[in-house]
Design an enzyme around this catalytic site. Sequence first.
Site, PDB file in Angstrom:
ATOM      1  N   LYS A 120      -2.782  -1.256  -5.319  1.00 12.55           N
ATOM      2  CA  LYS A 120      -1.867  -2.680  -3.994  1.00 12.55           C
ATOM      3  C   LYS A 120      -2.038  -3.201  -4.756  1.00 12.55           C
ATOM      4  O   LYS A 120      -0.773  -4.602  -5.102  1.00 12.55           O
ATOM      5  CB  LYS A 120      -2.053  -1.952  -2.820  1.00 12.55           C
ATOM      6  CG  LYS A 120      -3.866  -2.453  -2.324  1.00 12.55           C
ATOM      7  CD  LYS A 120      -4.578  -1.048  -1.265  1.00 12.55           C
ATOM      8  CE  LYS A 120      -5.924  -1.110  -1.559  1.00 12.55           C
ATOM      9  NZ  LYS A 120      -6.629   0.537  -0.586  1.00 12.55           N
ATOM     10  N   THR A 135     -13.800   7.420  -6.759  1.00 12.48           N
ATOM     11  CA  THR A 135     -13.550   7.533  -5.177  1.00 12.48           C
ATOM     12  C   THR A 135     -11.634   8.809  -5.652  1.00 12.48           C
ATOM     13  O   THR A 135     -12.574   9.921  -5.618  1.00 12.48           O
ATOM     14  CB  THR A 135     -13.319   6.946  -4.115  1.00 12.48           C
ATOM     15  OG1 THR A 135     -14.725   6.407  -4.132  1.00 12.48           O
ATOM     16  CG2 THR A 135     -13.012   7.712  -2.525  1.00 12.48           C
ATOM     17  N   LYS A 178       0.087  -4.383   0.472  1.00 10.49           N
ATOM     18  CA  LYS A 178       0.364  -3.526   1.105  1.00 10.49           C
ATOM     19  C   LYS A 178       1.582  -3.746   2.249  1.00 10.49           C
ATOM     20  O   LYS A 178       3.311  -3.489   1.203  1.00 10.49           O
ATOM     21  CB  LYS A 178      -0.665  -2.743   2.502  1.00 10.49           C
ATOM     22  CG  LYS A 178      -1.329  -1.844   1.427  1.00 10.49           C
ATOM     23  CD  LYS A 178      -1.960  -0.967   2.661  1.00 10.49           C
ATOM     24  CE  LYS A 178      -3.443  -0.702   2.220  1.00 10.49           C
ATOM     25  NZ  LYS A 178      -4.618  -0.202   2.888  1.00 10.49           N
TER      26      LYS A 178
HETATM   27  N1  LIG Z   1     -10.785   4.616  -2.392  1.00 11.66           N
HETATM   28  C1  LIG Z   1      -9.225   5.023  -1.557  1.00 11.66           C
HETATM   29  O1  LIG Z   1      -9.540   5.425  -0.505  1.00 11.66           O
HETATM   30  C2  LIG Z   1      -8.294   4.150  -2.284  1.00 11.66           C
HETATM   31  C3  LIG Z   1      -7.075   4.099  -1.218  1.00 11.66           C
HETATM   32  C4  LIG Z   1      -5.882   4.150  -1.716  1.00 11.66           C
HETATM   33  C5  LIG Z   1      -5.779   3.241  -3.246  1.00 11.66           C
HETATM   34  N2  LIG Z   1      -7.338   3.221  -3.471  1.00 11.66           N
HETATM   35  C6  LIG Z   1      -6.876   2.492  -4.472  1.00 11.66           C
HETATM   36  O2  LIG Z   1      -7.367   2.759  -5.531  1.00 11.66           O
HETATM   37  C7  LIG Z   1      -8.134   2.524  -7.338  1.00 11.66           C
HETATM   38  C8  LIG Z   1      -9.428   3.040  -7.552  1.00 11.66           C
HETATM   39  O3  LIG Z   1     -10.215   3.148  -5.947  1.00 11.66           O
HETATM   40  P1  LIG Z   1     -11.198   4.429  -5.806  1.00 11.66           P
HETATM   41  O4  LIG Z   1     -11.703   3.452  -4.222  1.00 11.66           O
HETATM   42  O5  LIG Z   1     -11.136   5.325  -6.389  1.00 11.66           O
HETATM   43  O6  LIG Z   1     -12.245   3.447  -6.600  1.00 11.66           O
HETATM   44  P2  LIG Z   1     -13.918   3.213  -7.786  1.00 11.66           P
HETATM   45  O7  LIG Z   1     -14.297   4.447  -6.837  1.00 11.66           O
HETATM   46  O8  LIG Z   1     -14.751   2.496  -7.533  1.00 11.66           O
HETATM   47  O9  LIG Z   1     -13.972   3.657  -8.656  1.00 11.66           O
HETATM   48  C9  LIG Z   1     -13.220   3.072 -10.133  1.00 11.66           C
HETATM   49  C10 LIG Z   1     -13.522   3.779 -10.832  1.00 11.66           C
HETATM   50  O10 LIG Z   1     -12.822   2.583 -12.234  1.00 11.66           O
HETATM   51  C11 LIG Z   1     -13.889   2.245 -13.282  1.00 11.66           C
HETATM   52  N3  LIG Z   1     -13.938   1.740 -14.049  1.00 11.66           N
HETATM   53  C12 LIG Z   1     -13.971   0.502 -13.187  1.00 11.66           C
HETATM   54  N4  LIG Z   1     -14.182  -0.495 -14.493  1.00 11.66           N
HETATM   55  C13 LIG Z   1     -13.547  -0.251 -15.487  1.00 11.66           C
HETATM   56  C14 LIG Z   1     -13.276  -0.758 -16.833  1.00 11.66           C
HETATM   57  N5  LIG Z   1     -13.743  -1.952 -17.070  1.00 11.66           N
HETATM   58  N6  LIG Z   1     -13.027   0.511 -17.712  1.00 11.66           N
HETATM   59  C15 LIG Z   1     -13.352   1.487 -17.222  1.00 11.66           C
HETATM   60  N7  LIG Z   1     -13.562   2.383 -16.110  1.00 11.66           N
HETATM   61  C16 LIG Z   1     -13.707   1.271 -15.337  1.00 11.66           C
HETATM   62  C17 LIG Z   1     -15.189   2.788 -12.928  1.00 11.66           C
HETATM   63  O11 LIG Z   1     -15.981   3.296 -13.760  1.00 11.66           O
HETATM   64  P3  LIG Z   1     -17.788   3.797 -13.028  1.00 11.66           P
HETATM   65  O12 LIG Z   1     -17.584   5.216 -12.405  1.00 11.66           O
HETATM   66  O13 LIG Z   1     -18.542   4.298 -14.155  1.00 11.66           O
HETATM   67  O14 LIG Z   1     -17.986   3.211 -12.507  1.00 11.66           O
HETATM   68  C18 LIG Z   1     -14.683   4.363 -11.572  1.00 11.66           C
HETATM   69  O15 LIG Z   1     -14.581   5.487 -12.154  1.00 11.66           O
HETATM   70  C19 LIG Z   1      -7.987   1.117  -6.445  1.00 11.66           C
HETATM   71  O16 LIG Z   1      -6.686   0.228  -7.577  1.00 11.66           O
HETATM   72  C20 LIG Z   1      -7.668   1.226  -4.990  1.00 11.66           C
HETATM   73  O17 LIG Z   1      -7.650   0.235  -4.152  1.00 11.66           O
HETATM   74  C21 LIG Z   1      -8.188   3.505  -3.115  1.00 11.66           C
END
Ligand SMILES: NC(=O)c1ccc[n+]([C@@H]2O[C@H](COP(=O)([O-])OP(=O)(O)OC[C@H]3O[C@@H](n4cnc5c(N)ncnc54)[C@H](OP(=O)(O)O)[C@@H]3O)[C@@H](O)[C@H]2O)c1
Length: 436
Positions: free
Chosen positions: A107, A14, A207
Site C-alpha cells: 500500500k 508473512t 489505503k
Molecule cells: N502482513 C500482512 O498481513 C499484510 C497485509 C496486507 C498487505 N501487506 C503488505 O505485504 C507486503 C509484505 O508484507 P509481509 O507482512 O509479508 O512482510 P514480511 O513478513 O516482513 O516479509 C517481507 C519479505 O521481503 C523480503 N525482503 C525484504 N527486503 C528484501 C530485499 N532487500 N531483497 C529481497 N527480499 C527482501 C524478506 O526476506 P527475509 O524473509 O529473508 O527477511 C521477507 O521475506 C508489504 O508491502 C505489506 O505492507 C501485508
Amino acid sequence: MAEPLRIALAGLGTVGAGVVRLLEANSALVARRAGRPIEITAVSARERGKDRGVDLTPYAWVDDMQAMAGRTDVDVVVELVGGSDGPALTLARAALDAGKGLVTANKAMIAHHGLALAELAALHGAPLRFEAAVAGGIPVVKGLREGASANTIERIYGILNGTCNYILSEMERTGGDFADMLRGAQDQGFAEADPAFDIEGVDAAHKLAILAAIGFGARIDFAAVATTGIGEVSAADIAQADALGFVIRLVGVASLSTREGETPHLLQRVRPCLVPRGHPLAHVTGATNAVVAEGDFVGRLLFQGAGAGDGPTASAVVADLIDIARGDRTAPFSVPVAELEAFPKADPGHRLGRDYIRFTVTDRPGVLAEITAAMRDAGVSIESLIQRGRASNGGDVLVAMVTHEGPERCVTKAVDLLSGSPSLTAPPLVMPILKD
Ligand SMILES: NC(=O)c1ccc[n+]([C@@H]2O[C@H](COP(=O)([O-])OP(=O)(O)OC[C@H]3O[C@@H](n4cnc5c(N)ncnc54)[C@H](OP(=O)(O)O)[C@@H]3O)[C@@H](O)[C@H]2O)c1
C-alpha cells in the site's frame, strides 16, 4: 488446458509464504477458475536458508530479486517485500518496463507511486493489480472498481487499520488506556515493534488514498490526506463517548464535493471519529477492517473482513493473479490512467457536521463560562456538555461536549479562541461524529 501463468515471488515473509501455501493447497481450483494453471517459477527473499514453513525446492531461487524482471520464464512479478521506495519500487518499475504483469500488496508503494506505475503499465500494456494493498483479504478494490462501477460514488469511508481498531475496541472493552492496549497488541503480534505507521494513521491514509483514486477516478494524492492518529484518545474519551451513545474508531473518509457550478474538491481524512452505536462500523471490533462505499444507485455497500494476515492477504494476491490469467485488463484505478482527474483538495472548514470536543481544564469557577462564550462567539451551537471526573493527573477536570451540526470552521475558530487560555491545561481534542 492453456499455458500456465508463470509467476515470480519477491518476498517470502508473512504474505509471500501465504501465497505459496495457498497455491499449493488450491492449485486445481485456482487453475479451473483461472482457465489455466498458475505456477511459481522463481522466488526471492533476503535469507535463503530461513525456514518459512513451505517447501521452496521446486522453484528457482533468485539471490537478487531485481533479476526476476528479466527472466524469460516469468509472466508476472509478485512484489511482497514492502516499503514505498527502495528495492520494491525498483523491481516494480523493472517488471512493468519489461512488459510483465505486476501484483503487489504494497500500500505504501501504491499510495506514493501508484500513478507512475499505472502510467508505466499502460505504456507497456502490462497488467497492474493491488487488491491486497487495501484491507487485506476484503475484495474492496474489485468491489469498487467493478461491482460498483455503474455508480457515482458519493463517499467512501472505513476502518482501515486493524491495529488501531484492536486498540480502540480493547480500550472500550476493558476501560484500559492507550499505552496498555498498545502493549497488548504488540504481545499478540497485531502491532509492529515500531507501531508509528499504524497508530499515527499513516497506514490507513495509504489505503484511503488508493480507495479514493478508484472510487472517484482521481489521480492518487496521498499527500492530500490529512491524518491524525489515535495516540491522544484517552480512556476518559471512550467513557464520555459511551455515555453519549457513541464508540470511537479510527476512520478514513473520502468524499467529493459536487456543488453545482463549482470545481469538485476531494476531501481525504483519517481521524479518530465518534461512531453512533447504531452504525455498522460501531460493531467492527478487534483487528477487523470494514469499508463503506455509498453509490447513487446501489446505496450503501459494506465490505468487512480480515484486513491482514497470511491467509486473507494471500487470498487477495491470488485473486489478482486469477484475473490476470483470465486476460482481464481493467484499468487499475477504474478508468484509463490518462483520464484520472486531479481534484483540488477540499477545505475541511466547509464540512457540515457534528463534533465532539474534549477540554482538559483547571478545576476553578468560570472555566465553563469561558468555554461556552468561545463557542458562542465562534458560532458553535452546543448539543450536550458533560463535566465529569478528574483528568488522569488528578488536578484537572475533563469537559466533553457534542456540537449541533454546523460548519467545521466554526469549531476550529472556537478552539483557536481558547488557545493560550490559562484555564486549559492541554490542547482540546476534536473528533468528528460520523454521519449516519
Ligand atoms: N502482513 C500482512 O498481513 C499484510 C497485509 C496486507 C498487505 N501487506 C503488505 O505485504 C507486503 C509484505 O508484507 P509481509 O507482512 O509479508 O512482510 P514480511 O513478513 O516482513 O516479509 C517481507 C519479505 O521481503 C523480503 N525482503 C525484504 N527486503 C528484501 C530485499 N532487500 N531483497 C529481497 N527480499 C527482501 C524478506 O526476506 P527475509 O524473509 O529473508 O527477511 C521477507 O521475506 C508489504 O508491502 C505489506 O505492507 C501485508
